[in-house]
Design an enzyme around this catalytic site. Structure first.
Site, short mmCIF file in Angstrom:
data_model
loop_
_atom_site.label_atom_id
_atom_site.label_comp_id
_atom_site.label_asym_id
_atom_site.label_seq_id
_atom_site.Cartn_x
_atom_site.Cartn_y
_atom_site.Cartn_z
N ARG A 1 22.92 -34.22 -58.34
CA ARG A 1 22.61 -32.89 -57.79
C ARG A 1 23.79 -31.93 -57.94
NH1 ARG A 1 21.14 -35.53 -52.07
NH2 ARG A 1 20.53 -37.15 -53.54
N LYS B 1 28.70 -48.17 -56.11
CA LYS B 1 27.41 -48.89 -56.01
C LYS B 1 27.68 -50.39 -55.94
CE LYS B 1 24.47 -45.74 -58.69
NZ LYS B 1 23.53 -45.42 -57.59
N1 BES Z 1 21.41 -42.26 -60.39
C1 BES Z 1 21.15 -42.51 -59.03
C2 BES Z 1 19.67 -42.62 -58.71
C3 BES Z 1 18.95 -43.79 -59.33
C4 BES Z 1 18.77 -44.95 -58.64
C5 BES Z 1 18.39 -43.68 -60.60
C6 BES Z 1 18.09 -46.01 -59.19
C7 BES Z 1 17.71 -44.73 -61.17
C8 BES Z 1 17.55 -45.89 -60.47
C9 BES Z 1 21.72 -41.38 -58.17
O1 BES Z 1 22.87 -40.78 -58.66
C10 BES Z 1 22.08 -41.96 -56.85
O2 BES Z 1 22.96 -42.76 -56.81
N2 BES Z 1 21.37 -41.54 -55.82
C11 BES Z 1 21.62 -42.03 -54.50
C12 BES Z 1 21.56 -40.84 -53.56
C13 BES Z 1 22.06 -41.16 -52.18
C14 BES Z 1 23.55 -41.43 -52.22
C15 BES Z 1 21.73 -40.00 -51.28
C16 BES Z 1 20.53 -43.04 -54.17
O3 BES Z 1 19.38 -42.85 -54.56
O4 BES Z 1 20.85 -44.03 -53.52
MN MN Z 2 24.63 -41.79 -58.04
#
Ligand code: BES
Ligand code: MN
Ligand code: ZN
Length: 502
Positions: A352, A278
């Site tokens: 997931r 990230k």
């Molecule tokens: N934990 C994150 C989602 C999230 C984002 C929670 C902001 C709380 C605040 C999740 O694991 C994630 O990183 N999701 C990705 C999915 C994508 C790679 C398809 C996302 O939402 O960018």
């Molecule tokens: Mn994630």
């Protein structure tokens, strides 16, 4: 060192509010019905005796110091002997409204009053004459404060330690106090720093909470997870020296439980994104990526404390998503619990993967319903904002759970899982890919992925709480900064509904 926050003492008020000793007394106000804005606000039900002690002039006195009845506005008056309590706090309830909306206004007002009363040790609330449960919940949740990681909390004003409520009995107060305690438990877990709350310590805390409530507990460590083929949990967890866990907590539902409910919650104790790292901005918020796990742990513990006649098992996968030379990577194929295979195209879509294992395991208990909740997608925040959870799943259960979200004031909205999205997750090499190649409908694609792992015919719901479970803004109403405890109240309302109606 400050310890975990304790829930204040709560009780129904037995004596008259005017002559009972306390540091403060809270009354509610509605805005005047006339338009102009110069008229005195209207005293809410419960304030009549107090008004009489002020010679019937309380509303007028409050008008003079600027009280309007606007929701969450807090105004204080010294009582100068009119009441045994030296301070009167008037809080705006907004326009009188009934039903779920009215209850939420009472919670918000009670929370705002509670925050304004920090530094006061005892208080009487008359908001309970409007809505007892909402007044208790709002007061306790608004007073929540987390000082565990401070070297000292002496300089900050402590929350009210003792609340008494008019217009209700001890039973009503007790139930709301237990619900507030469960929400605070979830907040505490979320607010614990991610170097302290790692899968091992999270599992230990979940087990300790479960044992205190008389639950049956089970923990699978990394070795057991590998032996049993939990490829999603071990794959995500393999990049960290903090090894993953799967925790199971069961409330048996007493002697004759009518139904069995499986709860599943995402327990990523920190989400760096892994090799699909990230960006820096906001990464610290990923300490909250176990908010779903915290909520289901708190909910099953509360089901036991309320002795709900429904059997509940929480299945909680816990892992830390880190980049390292041992980490899983894009291109890896994982074999999930139960045998299905997943091509990992993005290691940041890790939730997931651990949930797929947990859902398959939960399905083996032959539950009547499965409710899963997770901080699953940033797309939830884009679609519904920071306060409204997205609910997906089988049509009936989805709508039922979303209804409880609205009714409890946690807020939730039903979202579809259109069939055509499934082919976006087709994999070149495996049964399914963990992400699609396009950027639309991210929340629904995550739900579509989870659906693949739900046993055929089992009614299920997925609650995406990426926004509502963690408050990155300032305190408002009964919502403090950091972990909010959402969706504990939705889950408990659902369990009570199942206990009563099947
Ligand atoms: N934990 C994150 C989602 C999230 C984002 C929670 C902001 C709380 C605040 C999740 O694991 C994630 O990183 N999701 C990705 C999915 C994508 C790679 C398809 C996302 O939402 O960018
Ligand atoms: Mn994630
Ligand atoms: Zn995540």
């Amino acid at each position: 060192m400050p310890t975990e926050p304790t829930i204040p003492d709560t009780a129904a008020l037995t004596g008259p509010p005017t002559t009972t000793e306390a540091d403060a007394l809270v009354v509610g106000l509605h805005p005047a019905e006339s338009e102009g804005g110069s008229a005195a606000p209207l005293l809410a039900p419960g304030a009549a005796e107090v008004d009489a002690a002020f010679g019937g002039e309380l509303a007028e006195l409050l008008r003079v110091v600027g009280a309007t009845g606007k929701i969450e506005q807090v105004v204080s008056l010294p009582t100068r002997g009119a009441l045994a309590a030296p301070r009167l706090v008037a809080v705006g309830l907004g326009k009188a409204t009934d039903g779920a909306e009215g209850a939420e206004l009472v919670r918000r007002a009670a929370g705002a009053a509670s925050r304004a009363l920090a530094g006061t040790s005892s208080a009487i609330s008359t908001l309970s004459a409007v809505d007892p449960e909402a007044a208790v919940l709002g007061a306790l949740l608004g007073g929540y404060r987390f000082d565990v990681h401070r070297s000292s909390s002496e300089d900050a004003a402590a929350p009210v330690a003792s609340w008494t409520f008019t217009g209700t009995d001890d039973d009503g107060v007790r139930r709301a106090t237990l619900v507030a305690e469960a929400v605070a438990t979830a907040r505490n877990l979320v607010n614990t720093a991610p170097n302290v709350l790692v899968p091992e310590t999270f599992a230990a805390r979940a087990v300790a909470l479960g044992e205190q409530a008389g639950l049956v507990t089970e923990v699978l460590d990394d070795d057991r997870l590998r032996e049993n083929g939990y490829g999603g949990i071990t794959g995500v967890g393999q990049g960290s020296t903090n090894k993953p866990r799967l925790v199971r907590l069961t409330w048996n539902g007493g002697t004759a439980p009518a139904k069995r409910v499986a709860l599943v919650g995402k327990g990523i104790t920190f989400d760096t994104g892994g090799i699909s790292l990230k960006p820096n901005a906001g990464m610290a918020d990923m300490t909250s990526d176990m908010g779903g796990a915290a909520a289901v742990v708190a909910a099953v513990v509360l089901a036991a404390k309320l002795e709900l006649p429904v059997a509940v098992t929480a299945t909680v996968p816990m892992a830390e998503n880190m980049p390292s030379s041992t980490a899983y990577k894009p291109g890896d194929v994982l074999t999930m619990y139960g045998g299905r295979t997943v091509e990992v195209l993005n290691t940041d879509a890790e939730g997931r993967l651990i949930l797929a294992d947990a859902i398959v395991r939960a399905g083996e208990d032959a539950p009547d319903y499965l409710v899963e909740t997770s901080t699953l997608t940033g797309a939830q925040q884009v679609a519904l904002g920071l306060r409204t959870a997205g609910v997906m799943g089988s049509d009936e259960l989805r709508d039922r759970v979303a209804g409880h979200g609205v009714a409890t004031g946690e807020d939730a909205w039903a979202m579809p899982l259109p069939e055509y999205l499934r082919s976006d997750l087709d994999s070149r090499v495996a049964d399914i890919a963990n992400v699609s190649g396009q950027r639309f409908a991210g929340m629904l694609l995550a739900g579509t992925f989870l659906k693949e792992f739900v046993p055929d015919g089992l009614p299920w719901a997925h609650i995406d709480i990426a926004g509502p479970s963690y408050n990155t803004g300032g305190a408002r109403g009964y919502t403090t900064k950091g972990g909010t405890g959402t969706p504990v109240r939705t889950l408990v309302a659902f369990l009570e509904d199942v206990a009563a109606n099947g």
